[in-house]
Write a protein that holds these residues in place. Structure first.
Motif, mmCIF file in Angstrom:
data_model
loop_
_atom_site.group_PDB
_atom_site.id
_atom_site.type_symbol
_atom_site.label_atom_id
_atom_site.label_comp_id
_atom_site.label_asym_id
_atom_site.label_seq_id
_atom_site.Cartn_x
_atom_site.Cartn_y
_atom_site.Cartn_z
ATOM 1 N N VAL A 103 5.666 8.229 7.502
ATOM 2 C CA VAL A 103 5.189 7.424 6.582
ATOM 3 C C VAL A 103 6.000 5.948 6.414
ATOM 4 C CG1 VAL A 103 5.031 7.258 4.073
ATOM 5 C CG2 VAL A 103 4.019 9.064 5.115
ATOM 6 N N TYR A 104 7.278 6.173 6.615
ATOM 7 C CA TYR A 104 8.113 5.063 6.423
ATOM 8 C C TYR A 104 8.217 4.116 7.428
ATOM 9 C CZ TYR A 104 12.582 2.305 6.256
ATOM 10 O OH TYR A 104 13.387 1.141 6.207
ATOM 11 N N THR A 105 8.197 4.436 8.685
ATOM 12 C CA THR A 105 8.140 3.822 9.907
ATOM 13 C C THR A 105 6.991 2.938 9.933
ATOM 14 O OG1 THR A 105 7.510 5.351 11.422
ATOM 15 C CG2 THR A 105 9.751 5.017 11.278
ATOM 16 N N ARG A 106 5.685 3.549 9.389
ATOM 17 C CA ARG A 106 4.295 2.865 9.526
ATOM 18 C C ARG A 106 4.116 1.862 8.490
ATOM 19 N NH1 ARG A 106 5.658 5.838 13.785
ATOM 20 N NH2 ARG A 106 3.869 6.432 15.272
ATOM 21 N N SER A 107 4.813 2.064 7.439
ATOM 22 C CA SER A 107 4.307 1.282 6.059
ATOM 23 C C SER A 107 5.621 0.233 6.213
ATOM 24 C CB SER A 107 4.546 2.429 4.965
ATOM 25 O OG SER A 107 5.846 2.974 4.592
ATOM 26 N N LYS A 130 0.759 -1.163 0.118
ATOM 27 C CA LYS A 130 -0.027 0.025 -0.249
ATOM 28 C C LYS A 130 0.794 1.264 0.075
ATOM 29 C CE LYS A 130 -3.774 -2.203 2.481
ATOM 30 N NZ LYS A 130 -4.529 -2.329 3.764
ATOM 31 N N TRP A 131 2.138 1.132 -0.767
ATOM 32 C CA TRP A 131 2.955 2.480 -0.740
ATOM 33 C C TRP A 131 2.304 3.618 -1.632
ATOM 34 C CZ3 TRP A 131 4.747 4.165 -5.552
ATOM 35 C CH2 TRP A 131 4.573 3.127 -6.558
ATOM 36 N N LEU A 132 1.479 3.420 -2.541
ATOM 37 C CA LEU A 132 0.721 4.683 -3.201
ATOM 38 C C LEU A 132 -0.065 5.298 -1.933
ATOM 39 C CD1 LEU A 132 -0.214 3.133 -6.532
ATOM 40 C CD2 LEU A 132 1.447 5.023 -5.989
ATOM 41 N N PHE A 133 -0.776 4.486 -1.363
ATOM 42 C CA PHE A 133 -1.838 5.001 -0.157
ATOM 43 C C PHE A 133 -1.219 5.743 0.890
ATOM 44 C CE2 PHE A 133 -3.309 4.032 4.097
ATOM 45 C CZ PHE A 133 -4.584 4.548 4.041
ATOM 46 N N TRP A 134 0.035 5.136 1.444
ATOM 47 C CA TRP A 134 0.772 5.934 2.188
ATOM 48 C C TRP A 134 1.357 6.987 1.764
ATOM 49 C CZ3 TRP A 134 0.694 5.239 7.562
ATOM 50 C CH2 TRP A 134 0.080 4.065 7.894
#
Length: 508
Positions: A476-480, A360-364
């Protein structure tokens, strides 16, 4: 203490004292690009005020146009230019004072002083036209007379003096048309201001055909200005409002769902870091900052000299290409040092440098972009109050603002929207942030890595906004747990900035 640690310590002190510190302090006296952006947007707004609309235009279209232009566009434009003039006067006084204290830097400061004086003269010409357009003829005449007296006292024979004399003649009672008025106006003024001066000239000369052609051209430019204002003004505003709504949703969800919310996802999940602070220091001291010096100050200038190329003679395309080559060389050198530094720890523990395409990188990334908009805009407004237009900006932004060339824009786009996000996210979010979790909690690592990310751009005025952006990138990075998410967010941010600069700088 090992020899390696001693060398790293010496290099760190050297970089802070002779590179990072002077670069940051040097940026303190440099103007921000934000003040220029505001004037460019003001000029677009002035063009938009001339739009008369199409026959049968509906009320909604008129309301939308009025919303973009504002209630008192000319008055607001005058205020904007007056503020720009006051800021320039302050900077001019500082530069003159500094020239007296630092005679060794007089040559560079003289150039700055000349630029500021020329800018003030140009602003005075425009302020007079704004006054005249609002019916303040006496005020306009006084503005131009004051400029003429100032320039004559300096024994100046500049274009500004000739222009002020021409404008004073056009709006005097009775009016006086000086020789070569048209060519002087076209040479010294641009955009809406040139059109207003030419309109006055053609009217006085009773050149009906030239006046009709000018008005027709002005209508086309006004229509373009409306469209551009909608893009650079309305689109960010809509994004800002959506971002505020998204932030409120995330905060409410965090309060209700707790550990099951999006903000809490992987929030306390640390990385298994096999190296210590020495490796972190090695990557950033030897890999990032030292390589910038070697490539930008030594390797590239020496190479250009051997090829008998003078960067000062480069056109905008060549300058853009040089920026790209410089950035790629620095990135390649820094990533090489990163690889050598962590090579002995391969294979790395799970979770490092993850690129998950089916995720879901586009979403994040897009969600992070929307969330970053209101945060960075609010911090930037505070930042403007702190620095009062000083503190410097990324030189790439100024070049992007100057260009009307799509080839130059394409080169800048590859540099800022592709190369920069990949390199900087690999280094700051991919390596630095996880490495710092060895010593700090995740939130502490996000803040620390964001501050270093901001300082690395070497502009004081950008520290607060870039730290804020870096924190959103870190969340964003730590959550995704996917570098594609932060790279996408970073690319969106830089792309939006470049497109806005190109639209504002391209005029109408």
């Amino acid at each position: 203490m090992t020899l390696k640690r001693i060398i790293l310590g010496v290099l760190t002190v050297f970089l802070v004292v002779f590179f990072i510190g002077p670069s940051l302090l040097g940026s303190w006296q440099q103007p921000q690009i934000q003040s220029r952006l505001e004037l460019y947007q003001t000029n677009l707004l002035l063009y938009a005020t001339e739009w008369q609309g199409e026959p049968g235009e509906d009320a909604n279209s008129k309301s939308l146009r009025d919303a973009l232009i504002g209630a008192e566009p000319l008055k607001n434009a005058q205020k904007q230019y007056q503020e720009a003039r006051e800021q320039a006067e302050t900077n001019l006084a500082k530069a003159k004072a500094q020239a007296e204290l630092l005679p060794d830097e007089t040559k560079q400061l003289k150039g700055t002083i000349t630029q500021l004086e020329d800018f003030i003269n140009q602003v005075d010409l425009r302020l007079g036209i704004l006054q005249a357009k609002q019916g303040e003829r006496k005020g306009a005449v006084e503005t131009w007379r004051s400029e003429i007296q100032t320039l004559e006292a300096k024994s100046s024979d500049s274009e500004s003096l000739k222009s002020a004399e021409v404008l004073l003649g056009l709006w005097s009672t009775p009016p006086q048309i000086l020789p070569n008025s048209e060519s002087i106006i076209k040479k010294s003024l641009d955009g809406w201001f040139r059109n207003q001066a030419l309109t006055k000239l053609y009217y006085l000369q009773q050149r009906d055909e030239a006046l009709a052609q000018l008005i027709a051209a002005e209508q086309k430019m006004a229509e373009q200005a409306i469209l551009k204002l909608a893009i650079v003004g309305a689109v960010p505003t809509i994004g800002f409002l959506i971002g505020v709504g998204l932030l409120l949703f995330l905060l409410i969800q965090r309060a209700i769902k707790g550990k099951d919310s999006l903000l809490a996802q992987n929030g306390n999940l640390t990385f298994s870091t096999p190296w210590d602070g020495e490796t972190i220091l090695q990557v950033f001291v030897a890999g990032f900052f030292l390589m910038q010096i070697l490539v930008s100050i030594l390797v590239l200038p020496i190479t250009l000299k051997l090829l008998n190329l003078d960067p000062t003679t480069f056109d905008l395309r060549s300058k853009a290409l040089l920026v790209f080559v410089n950035y790629v060389l620095v990135a390649a050198a820094a990533l090489s040092v990163l690889y050598v530094s962590i090579k002995s720890f391969l294979p790395l523990p799970e979770g490092w440098f993850r690129f998950k395409l089916l995720d879901k990188w586009l979403f994040w990334g897009f969600g992070g972009y929307l969330a970053a908009l209101p945060l960075v805009i609010l911090i930037s407004l505070i930042n403007q109050r702190i620095w009062q237009g000083q503190g410097g900006s990324n030189p790439l932004l100024s070049l992007a603002l100057e260009t009307k060339d799509l080839v130059v824009l394409a080169i800048f786009f590859v540099t800022a929207a592709i190369a920069a996000p990949i390199f900087e996210e690999l280094l700051f979010r991919g390596f630095l942030l996880p490495s710092l979790t060895r010593y700090l909690p995740v939130w502490g690592a996000i803040i620390a890595s964001s501050l270093i990310f901001a300082i690395a751009h070497l502009s004081l005025s950008e520290v607060l906004p870039l730290t804020t952006l870096g924190m959103v990138l870190g969340v964003v990075y730590t959550r995704s747990r996917n570098l594609l998410a932060s790279i996408f967010l970073h690319s969106l941010w830089n792309s939006g900035t470049l497109i806005s600069l190109f639209i504002l700088g391209s005029g109408v």
